[in-house]
Design a protein around this motif. Structure first.
Motif, short mmCIF file in Angstrom:
data_model
loop_
_atom_site.label_atom_id
_atom_site.label_comp_id
_atom_site.label_asym_id
_atom_site.label_seq_id
_atom_site.Cartn_x
_atom_site.Cartn_y
_atom_site.Cartn_z
N VAL A 1 0.86 -1.18 0.00
CA VAL A 1 0.00 0.00 0.00
C VAL A 1 0.90 1.24 0.00
O VAL A 1 1.68 1.45 0.94
CB VAL A 1 -0.92 0.01 1.24
CG1 VAL A 1 -1.75 1.29 1.26
CG2 VAL A 1 -1.82 -1.21 1.25
N LEU A 2 0.82 2.05 -1.05
CA LEU A 2 1.67 3.24 -1.20
C LEU A 2 0.80 4.49 -1.18
O LEU A 2 -0.26 4.53 -1.80
CB LEU A 2 2.45 3.19 -2.52
CG LEU A 2 3.22 1.92 -2.85
CD1 LEU A 2 3.94 2.06 -4.18
CD2 LEU A 2 4.21 1.60 -1.75
N ASP A 3 1.27 5.52 -0.46
CA ASP A 3 0.52 6.77 -0.34
C ASP A 3 1.26 7.87 -1.10
O ASP A 3 2.28 8.38 -0.65
CB ASP A 3 0.38 7.14 1.14
CG ASP A 3 -0.69 8.19 1.37
OD1 ASP A 3 -1.13 8.81 0.38
OD2 ASP A 3 -1.09 8.39 2.53
N GLU A 4 0.75 8.20 -2.28
CA GLU A 4 1.34 9.24 -3.14
C GLU A 4 2.85 9.05 -3.35
O GLU A 4 3.64 9.91 -2.96
CB GLU A 4 1.04 10.63 -2.58
CG GLU A 4 -0.43 10.98 -2.62
CD GLU A 4 -0.69 12.44 -2.29
OE1 GLU A 4 -0.14 13.30 -2.99
OE2 GLU A 4 -1.42 12.70 -1.33
N PRO A 5 3.25 7.96 -3.97
CA PRO A 5 4.68 7.73 -4.18
C PRO A 5 5.32 8.70 -5.17
O PRO A 5 6.54 8.77 -5.25
CB PRO A 5 4.73 6.29 -4.73
CG PRO A 5 3.39 6.07 -5.34
CD PRO A 5 2.43 6.85 -4.50
N THR A 6 4.53 9.49 -5.93
CA THR A 6 5.12 10.46 -6.87
C THR A 6 5.55 11.74 -6.17
O THR A 6 6.11 12.63 -6.82
CB THR A 6 4.13 10.81 -7.99
OG1 THR A 6 2.96 11.40 -7.41
CG2 THR A 6 3.75 9.60 -8.81
N THR A 7 5.28 11.86 -4.87
CA THR A 7 5.68 13.06 -4.14
C THR A 7 7.18 13.33 -4.33
O THR A 7 8.01 12.47 -4.08
CB THR A 7 5.40 12.89 -2.62
OG1 THR A 7 4.00 12.71 -2.44
CG2 THR A 7 5.86 14.11 -1.84
N VAL B 1 -2.33 1.91 -4.65
CA VAL B 1 -1.68 3.22 -4.61
C VAL B 1 -2.73 4.32 -4.45
O VAL B 1 -3.70 4.37 -5.21
CB VAL B 1 -0.87 3.48 -5.90
CG1 VAL B 1 -0.19 4.84 -5.84
CG2 VAL B 1 0.15 2.38 -6.13
N ILE B 2 -2.54 5.19 -3.44
CA ILE B 2 -3.34 6.42 -3.34
C ILE B 2 -2.58 7.48 -4.14
O ILE B 2 -1.41 7.75 -3.85
CB ILE B 2 -3.47 6.87 -1.88
CG1 ILE B 2 -4.16 5.79 -1.04
CG2 ILE B 2 -4.25 8.18 -1.79
CD1 ILE B 2 -4.15 6.07 0.45
N GLU B 3 -3.19 8.05 -5.14
CA GLU B 3 -2.43 8.93 -6.03
C GLU B 3 -3.30 9.96 -6.73
O GLU B 3 -4.48 9.71 -7.02
CB GLU B 3 -1.68 8.07 -7.08
CG GLU B 3 -0.67 8.80 -7.90
CD GLU B 3 0.37 9.53 -7.06
OE1 GLU B 3 0.19 10.76 -6.90
OE2 GLU B 3 1.34 8.91 -6.59
N HIS B 4 -2.71 11.15 -7.00
CA HIS B 4 -3.37 12.20 -7.78
C HIS B 4 -2.75 12.35 -9.17
O HIS B 4 -3.32 13.02 -10.02
CB HIS B 4 -3.24 13.55 -7.06
CG HIS B 4 -4.01 13.63 -5.78
ND1 HIS B 4 -5.38 13.56 -5.73
CD2 HIS B 4 -3.61 13.77 -4.49
CE1 HIS B 4 -5.79 13.67 -4.48
NE2 HIS B 4 -4.73 13.79 -3.71
N HIS B 5 -1.56 11.78 -9.35
CA HIS B 5 -0.84 11.99 -10.61
C HIS B 5 -1.53 11.21 -11.73
O HIS B 5 -1.72 10.00 -11.66
CB HIS B 5 0.61 11.53 -10.45
CG HIS B 5 1.54 12.14 -11.45
ND1 HIS B 5 1.45 11.91 -12.80
CD2 HIS B 5 2.60 12.98 -11.29
CE1 HIS B 5 2.40 12.57 -13.43
NE2 HIS B 5 3.11 13.23 -12.52
N GLN B 6 -1.86 11.94 -12.81
CA GLN B 6 -2.62 11.30 -13.90
C GLN B 6 -1.84 10.19 -14.59
O GLN B 6 -2.43 9.23 -15.10
CB GLN B 6 -3.03 12.35 -14.95
CG GLN B 6 -3.99 13.41 -14.43
CD GLN B 6 -3.28 14.71 -14.11
OE1 GLN B 6 -2.22 14.69 -13.48
NE2 GLN B 6 -3.85 15.82 -14.52
#
Length: 797
Positions: A710-716, A742-747
């Motif tokens: 479970v990853l939380d916004e790994p693109t940070t 993955v919790i993420e906002h990156h398209q």
């Protein structure tokens, strides 16, 4: 009477004061910067770009903002400076044109249990004053509504000498009414300790019964208990009398003498509460944190129902609302409640409180409540909460410094953040932004691109100019600025499902959802829609689940990638085996440390109110080890030379030949996989950027045994060019049989997913529902949610 005169004579040219329109940096060498010289326009919005670790934060935060703060501190008296942090002057030749800098970074807010969103923004202070003036019944001053203030009372007498052998005794009394709940002491929760996790009651004290970290048989902690004289050392704990059990668990501190030494004995429970439970959980060592999680359960305080406030504080109301009710409201609802209050006697207070609450809504945090613990905020939420006090400020000609303000924001919310940055600029301020998102780079008046690589391969200015100039510059950022991930033609088939039923944590509204296993699942939705509540609150972090959240890595100058990842242990053992000596010799924090600098590599000279001076240790020349230790070799290298290697070089070094060490090689492979091949093994953690720290944590957890990640916004903190590498890493995890959520906002991550779960439609009580489940292609085609609309625009559908 004299009268001032004015002339209409026009100035022959611009005023000399108007010539100071740039911040001039010359010869900046902080961290990995390589003699950077640059001119940054004032009263403009400048965005700093570049791959993670290229030197952006070193230039903006560690050089410009740090020097501004240091110069401001020097304007105070020597007495006041003694209470301030001693800031060293950054490594730079010239810094001209600086203005007062206000840095708004990603650092998490304090996670003290009594620190809330309300206390961090002064909203609570204003509410306390409001209730002390308007609340009925009237119970006292603002302190009576504070959960950080305990009620106390005292009385006594003192003797007054009146002279000539005359004295008079005067009685005095003192009382203070506070709002703290006496049961939980203002924390809102009470702890319940599972005694079975502390000791094996079938054993006696002489049989080493404790299962508590550091409570080992021969240690002083256990010796004080065993030799206190209160217990029979050979008697099993389960056979203790009622008095013995009380002394063992709850006895108040008392002096005891052991082998002629005066020591303090204290019951096990109060001792654990002082040593473990009083500390911030995130600052604990991993094995201590695991013990606390296993042995201690925190439950809502039954006396105050989690409000932290005393019954007296909750009895005073404005209308039908007490201060606990007000703090539990979503801030946007509280703002409406305050707007309806019409009381001229507190009009200035209401105006200020209304502005603060409206600022929360404006910045996209209206879904929070004032009683939300500040330590539970994400990095992005914490940064925006810190921005509250600057919105509407009358200050101008200030330099505002932001570190990735778009972190944690859904594409729908980024435009709102952009407008706030532009508002700060338009008031005559200089706005400096470190950012990776193209949507924020697009609003820049001036762009500075650092690189070309990371670490030692970065630290130079590759481009400065306009956005269009960046696009055609050929730099890494310029080439990737218009990158767009494509929707996958085919998606993987799930191998099973993780069932979540009736999830109701925080704002979730009885959510039922099946999370597919064996695939890459991305959980999306606007900030505050309930993503983290669903994933972290409903998926247990045990039984094969490896959760990697946004909590920061803590570490001192002595901590480095080798010590944090566990790489140091196999390296020390390899050196010890090759040379027939003890592994402890190859630790700069143990027996192998240079005696002059104690393994720090530098000598610190304290100059009282002046900044401390750090100079390389002359004995070890900054290598941290004793000279005799450096004579031991492995594969032709000494330990200091190995710690100076970049990850990629060390991966090759420990992969073949005399130095071949499979355990070390495995960890190095993971570091290279997450894009940290340029880091040196001994680089202090304090010098790593936010993105580098997150990926270091990811690399460490990749070694954990688990079937679900479970990853939380790994693109940070990731540059556009690095996102592609992250997607490859996620694919490798799934292809190896893992399930990745993955919790993420990156398209780009959304487009690459096999399955998307979208929460919404809004934030707070307007969210908490599943608004879409399916493949990215279906989401783009339907365009039924905000996420669907933005993803469709991103992929050009």
């Amino acid at each position: 009477m004299s009268k001032a005169t004015t002339t209409d004579r026009q100035s022959p040219g611009p005023h000399v004061a108007d010539s100071h329109d740039v911040i001039r940096v010359h010869g900046a060498r902080e961290n990995n910067l390589r003699d950077v010289s640059i001119e940054i326009p004032k009263r403009r919005l400048t965005v700093f770009t570049g791959v993670s670790g290229s030197g952006k934060s070193s230039l903006v935060f560690d050089t410009i903002a740090a020097e501004s703060q240091r110069l401001i501190n020097e304007t105070y008296s020597a007495f006041l400076q003694g209470f301030m942090p001693n800031l060293a002057r950054p490594e730079v030749d010239v810094l001209d044109g600086l203005t007062t800098a206000i840095a708004v970074d990603q650092q998490r807010m304090g996670s003290d249990p009594r620190s809330t969103v309300g206390t961090a923004t002064d909203a609570n202070a204003m509410l306390r004053i409001l209730f002390s003036r308007l609340g009925t019944p009237h119970i006292g001053p603002p302190g009576a509504f504070s959960f950080n203030t305990a009620s106390v009372s005292a009385s006594g007498g003192f003797t007054v000498d009146r002279g000539a052998d005359k004295t008079r005794t005067e009685k005095v009394s003192f009382s203070r009414t506070g709002g703290m709940c006496t049961h939980c002491e203002g924390r809102g929760t009470v702890s319940d300790i599972d005694l079975t996790q502390l000791y094996d009651d079938s054993k006696s004290l002489s049989e080493d019964p404790f299962t508590i970290p550091t409570y080992t048989g021969g240690g002083w902690v256990v010796r004080v208990i065993a030799e206190s004289g209160f217990f029979d050392k050979d008697k099993p704990i389960r056979e203790y009398t009622k008095k013995e059990r009380h002394d063992f668990l709850y006895r108040e501190p008392v002096k005891v003498k052991i082998n002629g030494v005066n020591l303090t004995y204290e019951g096990l429970i109060p001792k654990l509460q002082k040593t473990f439970l009083s500390k911030d959980r995130e600052s604990m060592q991993p094995h201590i944190r695991a013990f606390v999680d296993r042995a201690v359960t925190f439950t809502r305080c039954p006396d105050c129902d989690g409000t932290r406030l005393s019954e007296l504080a909750r009895s005073s109301k404005i209308g039908k609302v007490n201060i606990a009710d007000a703090c539990a409201m979503e801030i946007r609802d509280l703002a409406e409640w305050v707007r309806k209050l019409d009381e001229p006697s507190v009009a200035p207070l209401l105006t200020k409180l209304q502005h603060t609450l409206d600022s929360f809504v404006e910045i996209g945090l209206g879904y929070l409540s004032l009683d939300r613990a500040s330590g539970t905020l994400s990095g992005g939420e914490a940064q925006r909460t810190k921005m509250i006090r600057h919105l509407g400020s009358s200050l101008t000609d200030v330099t505002y410094v932001f570190d990735e303000p778009s972190i944690g924001l859904h594409p729908h919310d980024i435009q709102r953040m952009n407008n706030l940055l532009l508002r700060l600029r338009d008031k005559g301020n200089t706005v400096l932004v470190v950012e990776h998102k193209p949507e924020t780079i697009a609003i820049a008046d001036h762009v500075v691109d650092l690189g070309p690589g990371a670490g030692t391969a970065g630290g130079t200015v590759c481009f400065e100019g306009t956005l269009e100039g960046l696009r055609g510059s050929g730099t890494v950022t310029g080439r990737h600025l218009d990158d767009r991930a494509k929707i996958k033609a085919t998606v993987r088939k799930p191998t099973g499902a993780l069932e979540i039923r009736g999830a109701s944590a925080n704002n979730l509204q009885g959510v039922d959802v099946d999370v597919p296993l064996g695939v890459l699942t991305v959980v999306t939705g606007v900030a505050g829609s309930g993503k983290s509540s669903l994933v972290h609150g409903s998926i247990p972090a045990e039984g094969g689940v490896v959760a990697i959240d946004q909590t920061p890595i803590r570490g001192s100058r002595r901590s480095n990638p080798a010590t944090y990842t566990g790489l140091a242990d196999p390296i020390r053992k390899a050196f010890a085996k090759a040379n027939g000596v003890k592994p402890a010799l190859f630790s700069a924090n143990s027996e192998g440390a240079c005696p002059t600098c104690n393994g720090a590599g530098v000598i610190y000279t304290d100059l009282a109110i002046m900044q401390s001076v750090a100079t390389p240790c002359e004995e070890c020349e900054g290598r941290r080890f004793e000279a005799s230790v450096l004579e031991y070799r492995l594969g032709g290298r000494d330990i200091s030379e190995v710690l100076a290697m970049p990850v990629t070089e060390a991966e090759e070094f420990f992969g073949t030949g005399e130095a071949r060490t499979p355990a070390a090689h495995k960890i190095l492979e993971r570091l290279a996989d997450v894009g940290l091949g340029y880091l040196t093994l001994g680089q202090p953690l304090t010098t790593l950027s936010g993105g580098e720290r997150q990926r270091l944590k990811l690399a460490t957890h990749m070694g954990d045994k688990g079937g679900v990640y479970v990853l939380d916004e790994p693109t940070t903190g990731l540059h556009l060019a690095d996102v592609e590498q992250l997607l490859g890493l996620l694919d490798r995890l799934v292809d190896s049989g893992k399930s990745v959520i993955v919790i993420e906002h990156h398209q780009a991550v959304m487009a690459h997913a096999d399955w998307i779960i979208d929460l919404g439609p809004g934030a707070g009580h307007d969210g908490g529902r599943i608004v879409f489940e399916g493949t990215p292609a279906d989401l783009v085609e339907a365009r039924s949610t905000l996420t669907g609309e933005h993803l469709a625009a991103y992929v050009g559908a």
